[in-house]
Motif scaffolding. Structure first.
Motif, PDB file in Angstrom:
ATOM      1  N   PHE A  35      41.194  32.395  83.365  1.00 20.33           N
ATOM      2  CA  PHE A  35      42.507  32.523  82.737  1.00 20.33           C
ATOM      3  C   PHE A  35      42.462  32.048  81.288  1.00 20.33           C
ATOM      4  O   PHE A  35      43.045  32.672  80.395  1.00 20.33           O
ATOM      5  CB  PHE A  35      43.541  31.713  83.525  1.00 20.33           C
ATOM      6  N   ALA A  36      41.758  30.937  81.057  1.00 20.73           N
ATOM      7  CA  ALA A  36      41.603  30.432  79.684  1.00 20.73           C
ATOM      8  C   ALA A  36      40.827  31.420  78.821  1.00 20.73           C
ATOM      9  O   ALA A  36      41.123  31.590  77.632  1.00 20.73           O
ATOM     10  CB  ALA A  36      40.898  29.078  79.702  1.00 20.73           C
ATOM     11  N   PHE A  37      39.826  32.102  79.410  1.00 21.54           N
ATOM     12  CA  PHE A  37      39.077  33.129  78.677  1.00 21.54           C
ATOM     13  C   PHE A  37      40.024  34.216  78.176  1.00 21.54           C
ATOM     14  O   PHE A  37      39.976  34.617  77.010  1.00 21.54           O
ATOM     15  CB  PHE A  37      38.025  33.787  79.570  1.00 21.54           C
ATOM     16  N   VAL A  38      40.884  34.680  79.088  1.00 22.54           N
ATOM     17  CA  VAL A  38      41.836  35.745  78.734  1.00 22.54           C
ATOM     18  C   VAL A  38      42.761  35.271  77.621  1.00 22.54           C
ATOM     19  O   VAL A  38      42.994  35.983  76.636  1.00 22.54           O
ATOM     20  CB  VAL A  38      42.660  36.165  79.974  1.00 22.54           C
ATOM     21  N   MET A  39      43.268  34.050  77.761  1.00 20.34           N
ATOM     22  CA  MET A  39      44.202  33.521  76.761  1.00 20.34           C
ATOM     23  C   MET A  39      43.524  33.350  75.405  1.00 20.34           C
ATOM     24  O   MET A  39      44.055  33.761  74.373  1.00 20.34           O
ATOM     25  CB  MET A  39      44.772  32.190  77.238  1.00 20.34           C
ATOM     26  N   GLY A  40      42.335  32.753  75.391  1.00 18.98           N
ATOM     27  CA  GLY A  40      41.640  32.513  74.124  1.00 18.98           C
ATOM     28  C   GLY A  40      41.127  33.777  73.482  1.00 18.98           C
ATOM     29  O   GLY A  40      41.195  33.952  72.261  1.00 18.98           O
ATOM     30  N   ARG A  41      40.617  34.691  74.317  1.00 19.74           N
ATOM     31  CA  ARG A  41      39.987  35.911  73.792  1.00 19.74           C
ATOM     32  C   ARG A  41      41.009  36.915  73.288  1.00 19.74           C
ATOM     33  O   ARG A  41      40.812  37.555  72.251  1.00 19.74           O
ATOM     34  CB  ARG A  41      39.130  36.534  74.893  1.00 19.74           C
ATOM     35  N   PHE A  42      42.102  37.086  74.009  1.00 22.11           N
ATOM     36  CA  PHE A  42      43.060  38.143  73.666  1.00 22.11           C
ATOM     37  C   PHE A  42      44.317  37.632  72.952  1.00 22.11           C
ATOM     38  O   PHE A  42      45.027  38.421  72.322  1.00 22.11           O
ATOM     39  CB  PHE A  42      43.472  38.908  74.929  1.00 22.11           C
ATOM     40  N   ALA A  45      43.132  31.190  69.669  1.00 24.06           N
ATOM     41  CA  ALA A  45      42.936  29.756  69.897  1.00 24.06           C
ATOM     42  C   ALA A  45      44.250  28.989  69.872  1.00 24.06           C
ATOM     43  O   ALA A  45      44.391  27.959  70.539  1.00 24.06           O
ATOM     44  CB  ALA A  45      41.978  29.194  68.851  1.00 24.06           C
ATOM     45  N   GLU A  46      45.236  29.461  69.093  1.00 17.76           N
ATOM     46  CA  GLU A  46      46.515  28.749  69.014  1.00 17.76           C
ATOM     47  C   GLU A  46      47.232  28.758  70.356  1.00 17.76           C
ATOM     48  O   GLU A  46      47.747  27.723  70.808  1.00 17.76           O
ATOM     49  CB  GLU A  46      47.403  29.360  67.933  1.00 17.76           C
ATOM     50  N   TYR A  47      47.276  29.926  71.013  1.00 17.78           N
ATOM     51  CA  TYR A  47      47.865  30.007  72.357  1.00 17.78           C
ATOM     52  C   TYR A  47      47.151  29.055  73.308  1.00 17.78           C
ATOM     53  O   TYR A  47      47.782  28.339  74.092  1.00 17.78           O
ATOM     54  CB  TYR A  47      47.758  31.439  72.897  1.00 17.78           C
ATOM     55  N   LEU A  48      45.813  29.076  73.231  1.00 20.71           N
ATOM     56  CA  LEU A  48      45.008  28.237  74.114  1.00 20.71           C
ATOM     57  C   LEU A  48      45.291  26.758  73.860  1.00 20.71           C
ATOM     58  O   LEU A  48      45.392  25.966  74.803  1.00 20.71           O
ATOM     59  CB  LEU A  48      43.521  28.533  73.901  1.00 20.71           C
ATOM     60  N   PHE A 169      51.726  40.792  80.150  1.00 29.42           N
ATOM     61  CA  PHE A 169      52.848  41.711  79.942  1.00 29.42           C
ATOM     62  C   PHE A 169      54.011  41.092  79.162  1.00 29.42           C
ATOM     63  O   PHE A 169      54.828  41.828  78.584  1.00 29.42           O
ATOM     64  CB  PHE A 169      53.361  42.237  81.293  1.00 29.42           C
ATOM     65  N   THR A 170      54.104  39.773  79.140  1.00 28.81           N
ATOM     66  CA  THR A 170      55.244  39.158  78.447  1.00 28.81           C
ATOM     67  C   THR A 170      54.844  38.378  77.193  1.00 28.81           C
ATOM     68  O   THR A 170      55.679  38.158  76.324  1.00 28.81           O
ATOM     69  CB  THR A 170      55.991  38.184  79.382  1.00 28.81           C
ATOM     70  N   LYS A 171      53.563  37.924  77.148  1.00 32.77           N
ATOM     71  CA  LYS A 171      53.087  37.070  76.034  1.00 32.77           C
ATOM     72  C   LYS A 171      53.952  35.815  75.876  1.00 32.77           C
ATOM     73  O   LYS A 171      54.086  35.270  74.783  1.00 32.77           O
ATOM     74  CB  LYS A 171      53.043  37.856  74.720  1.00 32.77           C
ATOM     75  N   ASN A 172      54.516  35.364  76.982  1.00 36.84           N
ATOM     76  CA  ASN A 172      55.444  34.241  76.975  1.00 36.84           C
ATOM     77  C   ASN A 172      54.843  33.073  77.760  1.00 36.84           C
ATOM     78  O   ASN A 172      54.741  33.131  78.990  1.00 36.84           O
ATOM     79  CB  ASN A 172      56.781  34.671  77.585  1.00 36.84           C
ATOM     80  N   THR A 325      32.750  34.758  76.385  1.00 41.85           N
ATOM     81  CA  THR A 325      34.010  34.264  76.946  1.00 41.85           C
ATOM     82  C   THR A 325      35.143  34.240  75.918  1.00 41.85           C
ATOM     83  O   THR A 325      35.911  35.187  75.802  1.00 41.85           O
ATOM     84  CB  THR A 325      33.798  32.857  77.541  1.00 41.85           C
ATOM     85  N   PHE A 326      35.242  33.158  75.154  1.00 42.88           N
ATOM     86  CA  PHE A 326      36.409  32.960  74.295  1.00 42.88           C
ATOM     87  C   PHE A 326      36.344  33.738  72.982  1.00 42.88           C
ATOM     88  O   PHE A 326      37.378  34.009  72.376  1.00 42.88           O
ATOM     89  CB  PHE A 326      36.562  31.465  73.965  1.00 42.88           C
ATOM     90  N   GLN A 327      35.145  34.036  72.508  1.00 47.72           N
ATOM     91  CA  GLN A 327      34.950  34.702  71.214  1.00 47.72           C
ATOM     92  C   GLN A 327      35.663  33.946  70.078  1.00 47.72           C
ATOM     93  O   GLN A 327      36.344  34.542  69.246  1.00 47.72           O
ATOM     94  CB  GLN A 327      35.417  36.155  71.271  1.00 47.72           C
ATOM     95  N   ILE A 328      35.475  32.632  70.072  1.00 41.83           N
ATOM     96  CA  ILE A 328      35.989  31.781  69.002  1.00 41.83           C
ATOM     97  C   ILE A 328      34.775  31.135  68.338  1.00 41.83           C
ATOM     98  O   ILE A 328      34.213  30.162  68.865  1.00 41.83           O
ATOM     99  CB  ILE A 328      36.949  30.702  69.542  1.00 41.83           C
ATOM    100  N   PRO A 329      34.298  31.659  67.204  1.00 43.53           N
ATOM    101  CA  PRO A 329      33.024  31.206  66.606  1.00 43.53           C
ATOM    102  C   PRO A 329      32.959  29.698  66.346  1.00 43.53           C
ATOM    103  O   PRO A 329      31.901  29.080  66.511  1.00 43.53           O
ATOM    104  CB  PRO A 329      32.962  31.997  65.294  1.00 43.53           C
ATOM    105  N   GLU A 330      34.078  29.103  65.916  1.00 41.33           N
ATOM    106  CA  GLU A 330      34.078  27.668  65.603  1.00 41.33           C
ATOM    107  C   GLU A 330      33.756  26.804  66.829  1.00 41.33           C
ATOM    108  O   GLU A 330      33.376  25.642  66.693  1.00 41.33           O
ATOM    109  CB  GLU A 330      35.435  27.241  65.038  1.00 41.33           C
ATOM    110  N   ALA A 331      33.931  27.377  68.027  1.00 37.01           N
ATOM    111  CA  ALA A 331      33.744  26.597  69.253  1.00 37.01           C
ATOM    112  C   ALA A 331      32.273  26.450  69.646  1.00 37.01           C
ATOM    113  O   ALA A 331      31.953  25.619  70.500  1.00 37.01           O
ATOM    114  CB  ALA A 331      34.517  27.248  70.400  1.00 37.01           C
ATOM    115  N   ILE A 332      31.370  27.217  69.030  1.00 31.84           N
ATOM    116  CA  ILE A 332      29.946  27.156  69.409  1.00 31.84           C
ATOM    117  C   ILE A 332      29.371  25.764  69.144  1.00 31.84           C
ATOM    118  O   ILE A 332      28.759  25.138  70.019  1.00 31.84           O
ATOM    119  CB  ILE A 332      29.133  28.229  68.652  1.00 31.84           C
ATOM    120  N   GLY A 333      29.554  25.265  67.931  1.00 32.34           N
ATOM    121  CA  GLY A 333      29.037  23.945  67.584  1.00 32.34           C
ATOM    122  C   GLY A 333      29.700  22.844  68.382  1.00 32.34           C
ATOM    123  O   GLY A 333      29.060  21.859  68.782  1.00 32.34           O
ATOM    124  N   ILE A 334      31.015  22.991  68.632  1.00 31.14           N
ATOM    125  CA  ILE A 334      31.752  21.991  69.410  1.00 31.14           C
ATOM    126  C   ILE A 334      31.207  21.917  70.833  1.00 31.14           C
ATOM    127  O   ILE A 334      31.020  20.824  71.387  1.00 31.14           O
ATOM    128  CB  ILE A 334      33.258  22.326  69.424  1.00 31.14           C
TER     129      ILE A 334
END
Length: 419
Positions: A35-42, A45-48, A169-172, A325-334
């Protein structure tokens, strides 16, 4: 039955129990991670970051209310099963008081930290979650591990797909939180059915309501009576989550999301020690003390070898894992920094369980307080010089500090038992 066969059965029962709990935790954690993958990827990072911080704040209030009952109930029921009703009643009265006074404080801080109102939708979750932990603790004390596994897995299989559909479907996020609350209510009904089959009790025990609950002085008195357990829970919560708790005050919601990527992988990998200690606590509390030291050493050895292997693998594959998974480049080093925390975490969790069975609550509290204070101060200072990368290093160092303090306590307990 000879001693050798008895030991083999003892070890087999522990292994099977760990597998039951670990399977439930694994399903929940994997679905939660997806679920976190879906939220972060699509959704970014702010939503996550908003989702993770909101859920963390709710679980902090819930954990504060536990105040050691998740340890005390299984320990006491393992020795005196007939006290089940009294233990449930005592736990729920205390938890209700904590939730009543803590709810407005946590809501206020959440609004200040996030600058958003909709996170309030998750806060009612603490009410059924608190009742569920009491009932689950009863099941643990009665060694009903298959029932726990079935309830946890079935709820997770319902909750996460529905949350994903609602988000898609709602982005809420507020509606996602409401699904979380509804799912916890379903879990509560399942636990109620399971426990009441063993011994029926009035629902008023689980949900007490009378005027004295609103008495602040009564709450302080009860906290003082349970200060050992209460402080351990509070400080454990602060020690592990202290960085995330204050991070929104120093960083944007986007960078909070980046940090939580690493923390999510660490939390996922806490499954093995978490499942193990749920089973070990009743065993460490049993009268068969001849097995305790051997069980502790073997558990620590297995945890160390397993988690070193996992940490090295994830460090090497971090770029591939984040891209997948998340496709957030800054997260690799973290991730490459924070993943090493799983080694001291897995070991100090097991040592803490052993120390709790020896009634070392106050000594544990002092260790947790020292580590949490170190983390708060270090994060505040390091943030200005090294940003999110420095904060990730502090997370790992804090876990190593706690492990070191627990080892000193373990040596002290060994000397006391030999006298």
């Amino acid at each position: 039955m000879n001693k050798k066969n008895g030991n083999q059965i003892f070890k087999k029962n522990i292994s099977v129990s760990i597998l039951y709990l670990m399977s439930a935790d694994l399903v929940n954690a994997v679905l939660g991670m997806l679920f976190a993958f879906v939220m972060g990827r699509f959704f970014g990072a702010e939503y996550l970051g908003i989702y993770t911080f909101s859920f963390m704040l709710a679980t902090m209030l819930w954990t504060l209310g536990e105040s050691g009952y998740e340890v005390e109930i299984p320990r006491e029921i393992a020795q005196e099963p007939h006290r089940m009703k009294a233990l449930i009643s005592d736990a729920q009265v205390f938890k209700t008081r904590i939730l009543l006074f803590g709810f407005p404080i946590f809501c206020f801080y959440g609004i200040i930290a996030l600058g958003e109102w909709y996170f309030l939708a998750i806060m009612p979750w603490v009410i059924p979650a608190s009742a569920n932990m009491t009932l689950r603790s009863v099941c643990r004390g009665l060694k009903m591990f298959p029932s726990i596994s079935i309830i946890e897995i079935s709820t997770s299989l319902f909750m996460y797909p529905v949350m994903t559909l609602v988000l898609w479907f709602t982005k809420n996020i507020a509606l996602v939180f409401l699904v979380l609350v509804f799912s916890e209510l379903i879990k509560m009904l399942l636990y109620l059915y399971t426990v009441r089959r063993i011994e029926n009790f009035h629902l008023g025990i689980l949900f007490p309501y009378y005027k004295s609950l609103f008495s602040f002085s009564s709450m302080i008195t009860r906290i003082n009576e349970r200060r050992g357990f209460t402080f351990v829970n509070l400080l454990t919560m602060l020690q592990y989550r202290s960085t995330l708790l204050i991070l929104p005050l120093f960083q944007s919601n986007y960078m909070v999301g980046v940090y939580t990527v690493g923390m999510r992988f660490v939390s996922l990998l806490r499954l093995l020690p978490a499942s193990t200690i749920n089973v070990l606590l009743p065993e460490f509390s049993s009268e068969n003390k001849s097995e305790h030291k051997s069980l502790l050493v073997k558990s620590l050895s297995y945890m160390f070898l397993i988690n070193v292997t996992i940490a090295v693998t994830i460090f090497a594959l971090a770029e591939f894992i984040i891209d997948l998974t998340f496709q957030i480049p800054e997260a690799i080093g973290i991730l490459r920094i924070m993943i090493w925390a799983i080694i001291p975490i897995s070991m100090h969790q097991i040592i803490e369980t052993f120390l709790m069975s020896r009634n070392y609550e106050m000594q544990i509290s002092k260790s947790l307080f020292g580590t949490a204070l170190f983390t708060f101060l270090a994060v505040a200072v390091v943030n200005f010089f090294y940003g999110i990368t420095g904060i990730a290093y502090i997370f790992v160092i804090g876990e190593i500090v706690l492990l070191t303090l627990y080892i000193f306590l373990l040596r002290k307990s060994g000397k006391r038992e030999r006298k």
